[in-house]
Design a protein around this motif. Structure first.
Motif, PDB file in Angstrom:
ATOM      1  N   GLY A 172      62.511 -23.965 -28.902  1.00  0.00           N
ATOM      2  CA  GLY A 172      63.471 -24.333 -27.964  1.00  0.00           C
ATOM      3  C   GLY A 172      64.019 -23.066 -27.343  1.00  0.00           C
ATOM      4  N   ARG A 173      63.723 -22.004 -27.937  1.00  0.00           N
ATOM      5  CA  ARG A 173      64.526 -20.944 -27.278  1.00  0.00           C
ATOM      6  C   ARG A 173      63.194 -19.931 -26.457  1.00  0.00           C
ATOM      7  NH1 ARG A 173      66.933 -17.344 -31.750  1.00  0.00           N
ATOM      8  NH2 ARG A 173      67.894 -16.359 -30.178  1.00  0.00           N
ATOM      9  N   ARG A 174      63.635 -19.377 -25.517  1.00  0.00           N
ATOM     10  CA  ARG A 174      62.694 -18.616 -24.631  1.00  0.00           C
ATOM     11  C   ARG A 174      62.650 -17.095 -25.292  1.00  0.00           C
ATOM     12  NH1 ARG A 174      63.833 -20.043 -18.409  1.00  0.00           N
ATOM     13  NH2 ARG A 174      64.511 -17.593 -18.534  1.00  0.00           N
TER      14      ARG A 174
END
Length: 106
Positions: free
Chosen positions: A100-102
């Motif tokens: 969910g994190r870039r």
């Protein structure tokens, strides 16, 4: 609460009055520089001693009799072997979820 009042052998408050009177006699004797009188132990009433195992066995026998069970041995049944459950498979790299994190750019 004193042990004798817990058993119900004396009326409430009498033990406290007796102890207070005895304490006052001791204080008075010390003021007069003499030995206090020996404290008299109250006569213990004989108490009923219970055999707990005998009471338990009697209770169990009454319960069995009320259910109509006989004196015979208990019926033992064979237990089924436990069901085998499938082992959980761990997810490999192909099944990995994105966090969910870039990613940071440099």
């Amino acid at each position: 609460m004193s042990p004798s009042s817990q058993c119900g052998t004396t009326e409430p408050g009498t033990t406290r009055l007796t102890r207070t009177a005895a304490r006052e006699q001791i204080i008075e004797a010390k003021r007069e520089h003499r030995e206090p009188a020996e404290a008299s132990e109250p006569e213990a009433e004989p108490s009923q001693v219970l055999d707990l195992m005998a009471a338990l066995n009697e209770s169990v026998a009454r319960a069995r009799h009320s259910r109509g069970e006989g004196k015979g041995e208990a019926v033992v049944h064979e237990m089924r072997p436990p069901k085998k459950t499938a082992k959980k498979q761990t997810a490999g790299k192909a099944g990995k979820k994105p966090s969910g994190r870039r990613p940071r750019s440099a």
